[in-house]
Scaffold this motif. Structure first.
Motif, PDB file in Angstrom:
ATOM      1  N   ARG A  77       4.368   7.757  -6.475  1.00 43.58           N
ATOM      2  CA  ARG A  77       3.864   9.049  -6.937  1.00 43.58           C
ATOM      3  C   ARG A  77       4.775  10.183  -6.487  1.00 43.58           C
ATOM      4  O   ARG A  77       5.041  11.138  -7.241  1.00 43.58           O
ATOM      5  CB  ARG A  77       2.442   9.282  -6.420  1.00 43.58           C
ATOM      6  N   LEU A  78       5.260  10.106  -5.261  1.00 42.94           N
ATOM      7  CA  LEU A  78       6.142  11.147  -4.732  1.00 42.94           C
ATOM      8  C   LEU A  78       7.433  11.221  -5.549  1.00 42.94           C
ATOM      9  O   LEU A  78       7.870  12.307  -5.969  1.00 42.94           O
ATOM     10  CB  LEU A  78       6.449  10.864  -3.257  1.00 42.94           C
ATOM     11  N   ILE A  79       8.040  10.055  -5.800  1.00 45.68           N
ATOM     12  CA  ILE A  79       9.295  10.029  -6.559  1.00 45.68           C
ATOM     13  C   ILE A  79       9.073  10.492  -7.995  1.00 45.68           C
ATOM     14  O   ILE A  79       9.873  11.260  -8.563  1.00 45.68           O
ATOM     15  CB  ILE A  79       9.903   8.618  -6.520  1.00 45.68           C
ATOM     16  N   ALA A  80       7.965  10.026  -8.605  1.00 44.78           N
ATOM     17  CA  ALA A  80       7.690  10.408  -9.993  1.00 44.78           C
ATOM     18  C   ALA A  80       7.484  11.914 -10.110  1.00 44.78           C
ATOM     19  O   ALA A  80       7.981  12.558 -11.050  1.00 44.78           O
ATOM     20  CB  ALA A  80       6.457   9.659 -10.497  1.00 44.78           C
ATOM     21  N   GLY A  81       6.755  12.509  -9.164  1.00 42.15           N
ATOM     22  CA  GLY A  81       6.537  13.957  -9.195  1.00 42.15           C
ATOM     23  C   GLY A  81       7.830  14.731  -9.045  1.00 42.15           C
ATOM     24  O   GLY A  81       8.063  15.735  -9.738  1.00 42.15           O
ATOM     25  N   LEU A  82       8.697  14.279  -8.147  1.00 35.93           N
ATOM     26  CA  LEU A  82       9.973  14.958  -7.960  1.00 35.93           C
ATOM     27  C   LEU A  82      10.874  14.816  -9.185  1.00 35.93           C
ATOM     28  O   LEU A  82      11.599  15.754  -9.558  1.00 35.93           O
ATOM     29  CB  LEU A  82      10.677  14.414  -6.711  1.00 35.93           C
ATOM     30  N   GLU A  83      10.846  13.610  -9.798  1.00 33.33           N
ATOM     31  CA  GLU A  83      11.653  13.413 -11.006  1.00 33.33           C
ATOM     32  C   GLU A  83      11.164  14.298 -12.150  1.00 33.33           C
ATOM     33  O   GLU A  83      11.971  14.862 -12.915  1.00 33.33           O
ATOM     34  CB  GLU A  83      11.631  11.940 -11.415  1.00 33.33           C
ATOM     35  N   ALA A 107       4.268  16.983  -3.457  1.00 27.86           N
ATOM     36  CA  ALA A 107       5.221  16.134  -2.735  1.00 27.86           C
ATOM     37  C   ALA A 107       5.004  16.220  -1.228  1.00 27.86           C
ATOM     38  O   ALA A 107       5.043  15.220  -0.506  1.00 27.86           O
ATOM     39  CB  ALA A 107       6.656  16.533  -3.097  1.00 27.86           C
ATOM     40  N   ILE A 108       4.772  17.461  -0.756  1.00 29.14           N
ATOM     41  CA  ILE A 108       4.514  17.632   0.686  1.00 29.14           C
ATOM     42  C   ILE A 108       3.244  16.911   1.092  1.00 29.14           C
ATOM     43  O   ILE A 108       3.172  16.269   2.167  1.00 29.14           O
ATOM     44  CB  ILE A 108       4.431  19.135   1.019  1.00 29.14           C
ATOM     45  N   GLU A 109       2.238  16.977   0.236  1.00 27.89           N
ATOM     46  CA  GLU A 109       0.977  16.298   0.560  1.00 27.89           C
ATOM     47  C   GLU A 109       1.173  14.781   0.657  1.00 27.89           C
ATOM     48  O   GLU A 109       0.665  14.134   1.568  1.00 27.89           O
ATOM     49  CB  GLU A 109      -0.061  16.637  -0.496  1.00 27.89           C
ATOM     50  N   GLU A 110       1.928  14.227  -0.310  1.00 27.90           N
ATOM     51  CA  GLU A 110       2.208  12.785  -0.260  1.00 27.90           C
ATOM     52  C   GLU A 110       3.019  12.430   0.991  1.00 27.90           C
ATOM     53  O   GLU A 110       2.756  11.438   1.662  1.00 27.90           O
ATOM     54  CB  GLU A 110       2.970  12.358  -1.519  1.00 27.90           C
ATOM     55  N   ALA A 111       4.025  13.274   1.308  1.00 28.54           N
ATOM     56  CA  ALA A 111       4.856  13.006   2.488  1.00 28.54           C
ATOM     57  C   ALA A 111       4.044  13.116   3.766  1.00 28.54           C
ATOM     58  O   ALA A 111       4.222  12.325   4.706  1.00 28.54           O
ATOM     59  CB  ALA A 111       6.038  13.974   2.518  1.00 28.54           C
ATOM     60  N   ASP A 161       0.802  -1.224   0.000  1.00 26.05           N
ATOM     61  CA  ASP A 161       0.000   0.000   0.000  1.00 26.05           C
ATOM     62  C   ASP A 161       0.839   1.281   0.000  1.00 26.05           C
ATOM     63  O   ASP A 161       0.403   2.296  -0.548  1.00 26.05           O
ATOM     64  CB  ASP A 161      -0.932   0.028   1.213  1.00 26.05           C
ATOM     65  N   LEU A 162       2.002   1.259   0.631  1.00 28.04           N
ATOM     66  CA  LEU A 162       2.822   2.471   0.649  1.00 28.04           C
ATOM     67  C   LEU A 162       3.683   2.608  -0.597  1.00 28.04           C
ATOM     68  O   LEU A 162       4.318   3.646  -0.811  1.00 28.04           O
ATOM     69  CB  LEU A 162       3.708   2.490   1.900  1.00 28.04           C
ATOM     70  N   ARG A 163       3.734   1.575  -1.378  1.00 32.42           N
ATOM     71  CA  ARG A 163       4.525   1.658  -2.612  1.00 32.42           C
ATOM     72  C   ARG A 163       3.927   2.689  -3.580  1.00 32.42           C
ATOM     73  O   ARG A 163       4.649   3.448  -4.229  1.00 32.42           O
ATOM     74  CB  ARG A 163       4.583   0.281  -3.274  1.00 32.42           C
ATOM     75  N   THR A 164       2.583   2.734  -3.623  1.00 37.32           N
ATOM     76  CA  THR A 164       1.928   3.663  -4.559  1.00 37.32           C
ATOM     77  C   THR A 164       2.196   5.120  -4.225  1.00 37.32           C
ATOM     78  O   THR A 164       2.632   5.897  -5.087  1.00 37.32           O
ATOM     79  CB  THR A 164       0.423   3.372  -4.598  1.00 37.32           C
ATOM     80  N   PRO A 165       1.969   5.562  -2.955  1.00 40.12           N
ATOM     81  CA  PRO A 165       2.267   6.981  -2.666  1.00 40.12           C
ATOM     82  C   PRO A 165       3.744   7.312  -2.803  1.00 40.12           C
ATOM     83  O   PRO A 165       4.094   8.422  -3.223  1.00 40.12           O
ATOM     84  CB  PRO A 165       1.772   7.173  -1.234  1.00 40.12           C
ATOM     85  N   LEU A 166       4.630   6.362  -2.436  1.00 35.88           N
ATOM     86  CA  LEU A 166       6.050   6.628  -2.610  1.00 35.88           C
ATOM     87  C   LEU A 166       6.407   6.751  -4.091  1.00 35.88           C
ATOM     88  O   LEU A 166       7.233   7.591  -4.484  1.00 35.88           O
ATOM     89  CB  LEU A 166       6.874   5.508  -1.950  1.00 35.88           C
TER      90      LEU A 166
END
Length: 470
Positions: free
Chosen positions: A251-257, A276-280, A244-249
């Protein structure tokens, strides 16, 4: 593989306890038998002495000539020498009677014993008494005590044989008890070894007789149940975190990239950073919820327990969620209990549990539906029931939904982290409450029930102390 050796039996507590009781019983047996022997032998001798005094009194009252004549007649009649009498002059020379020699004695009118060679050349033990007559003569009366001596010997032999039998039976019983205890401990040892090797489903064997070992085994089995549950939850949490945490992580990495690769405007960078802050923050909230559940499960909040009115808890939770329900056109109904719904617990944790139940009910129910919060109270139980008109929970998933981060396929696209019911389950365990999911037809009904009044009614304080529960 364990085996019971004879040399190991003396080290068992059961064997040593049996030996201790054998020693106590043996001492009691010797004391009782010795007292009986002493009383019986004393009674028989006192009867003989009474007879001797009576005979001396009778002979002393007779005239000297008659006394001497009757002693001679008595000797002729008492051929076996069961009660010999004798008369001696002032120089201790025999005048009449079966005994021709005056035996040694210290005092007159005191009983003594000696072995007398009776007629027919038989040595017989006799008890005698010597009395000085008024005319200077010496009167001796005696009683054969051969039967009393034989009775004494029989008593002593019975004491020895009974003591030997008691010792043999007691030792055999102690060995049997020690062997049985050793076998039982070996069975416990084998079970513990299997558990150490990784079989957490194994349990210590019990006999159901609630003896000391059974009570300890029950406590350990309860501890193993808790360990198995925690290990299962840890494994489930690890699996669910990976899933379950793989998806938000991601999304966070993809957005930063994306923000790193592209030439974005200031506003686009700000939007990327906000995302990114929202995902974190979502991830941080999930881990905070996990830490809070762990805190609840280790009983860190039991110091705050007090008498709580579930009517007030349910009213506060309903009032908090009324605006959210109104936004979606839902009807949020509170049905309080007519009786006081009191139990001992942490008011904040119980409020959080009620809020989580309401949050789930509102989240998974359709708009314009009805949600009912009922407070239940009777003589033994108090609780909160939340009933919604949502899709419900399939029977196959009613246990799994209490696992951390577990989310069914039908709810994966709904906002949340899968920790709400896990927190409710932890609060229920802390308060010795039951948490049941039922079909409301339509919808879902969840009951959070506990015992009224005393927080410890459902548990044995001795067991809790042995488990180390605060």
């Amino acid at each position: 593989m364990f085996s019971v050796h004879l040399s190991e039996i003396p080290r068992t507590i059961s064997f040593r306890t049996a030996l201790m009781f054998l020693a106590l019983f043996g001492c009691s047996f010797l004391g009782l038998f010795g007292y009986i022997y002493w009383q019986t032998a004393g009674y028989l001798k006192s009867e003989v002495d009474t007879a001797l005094y009576r005979q001396i009194d009778t002979r002393s009252r007779q005239a000297p000539v008659l006394r001497q004549q009757e002693i001679r007649q008595h000797a002729e009649q008492d051929i076996e020498g069961h009660a010999p009498h004798a008369l001696f002059d002032a120089n201790d020379q025999p005048l009449a009677g079966a005994i021709q020699t005056l035996p040694a004695f210290k005092k007159y009118d005191k009983p003594y014993e000696f072995d007398w060679r009776a007629p027919h050349d038989r040595n017989r033990p006799v008890r005698f008494m010597v009395h000085r007559l008024e005319n200077g003569q010496t009167l001796l009366v005696a009683q054969d005590i051969h039967d009393i001596r034989e009775f004494d010997e029989l008593l002593v032999q019975a004491l020895i044989s009974g003591g030997a039998l008691l010792l043999v039976v007691g030792l055999l019983g102690a060995i049997a008890l020690g062997y049985s205890a050793r076998r039982r401990l070996e069975a416990l040892g084998r079970s513990i070894e299997r558990i150490i090797e990784g079989d957490l489903s194994g349990r210590l064997p019990t006999r159901g007789n609630r003896d000391d070992i059974d009570r300890i085994a029950s406590v350990v089995n309860g501890m193993l149940d808790e360990l198995e549950r925690l290990m299962s939850e840890v494994k489930g949490v690890c699996d669910d975190i990976a899933h379950d945490l793989r998806t938000p992580l991601t999304r966070l990495i993809a957005g930063l990239e994306r923000a790193q690769r592209r030439n974005l405007s200031k506003e686009e960078y700000a939007a990327a950073i906000d995302a990114a802050i929202e995902e974190a923050m979502g991830l941080l909230q999930t881990f905070r919820a996990l830490l809070r559940i762990s805190e609840i499960e280790v009983s860190a909040r039991r110091s705050n327990f007090a008498q709580v009115d579930l009517n007030q808890i349910a009213a506060d939770a309903t009032e908090l969620f009324e605006p959210l329900a109104e936004e979606r056109g839902m009807t949020l109904e509170l049905v309080p209990s007519a009786k006081p719904a009191n139990l001992s617990g942490d008011p904040q944790l119980l409020f959080d549990a009620a809020c989580n139940l309401l949050d789930n009910a509102i989240k998974f129910s359709p708009d314009d539906s009805h949600i009912q919060v009922t407070v239940i109270a009777d003589a033994t139980h108090s609780g909160i029931r939340v009933k919604d008109q949502g899709p419900g929970i399939p029977e196959a998933e009613r246990e799994a939904v209490f696992r951390r981060l577990y989310r069914s396929e039908s709810s994966r696209h709904t906002a949340g982290n899968g920790l709400g019911l896990s927190m409710v389950s932890a609060v229920a365990r802390l308060h010795d409450m039951t948490l049941q999911v039922q079909d409301a037809q339509p919808g879902c009904q969840i009951d959070l029930m506990g015992k009224s009044g005393n927080r410890w009614e459902g548990r044995d304080p001795a067991v809790e102390a042995e488990l180390g529960i605060r």
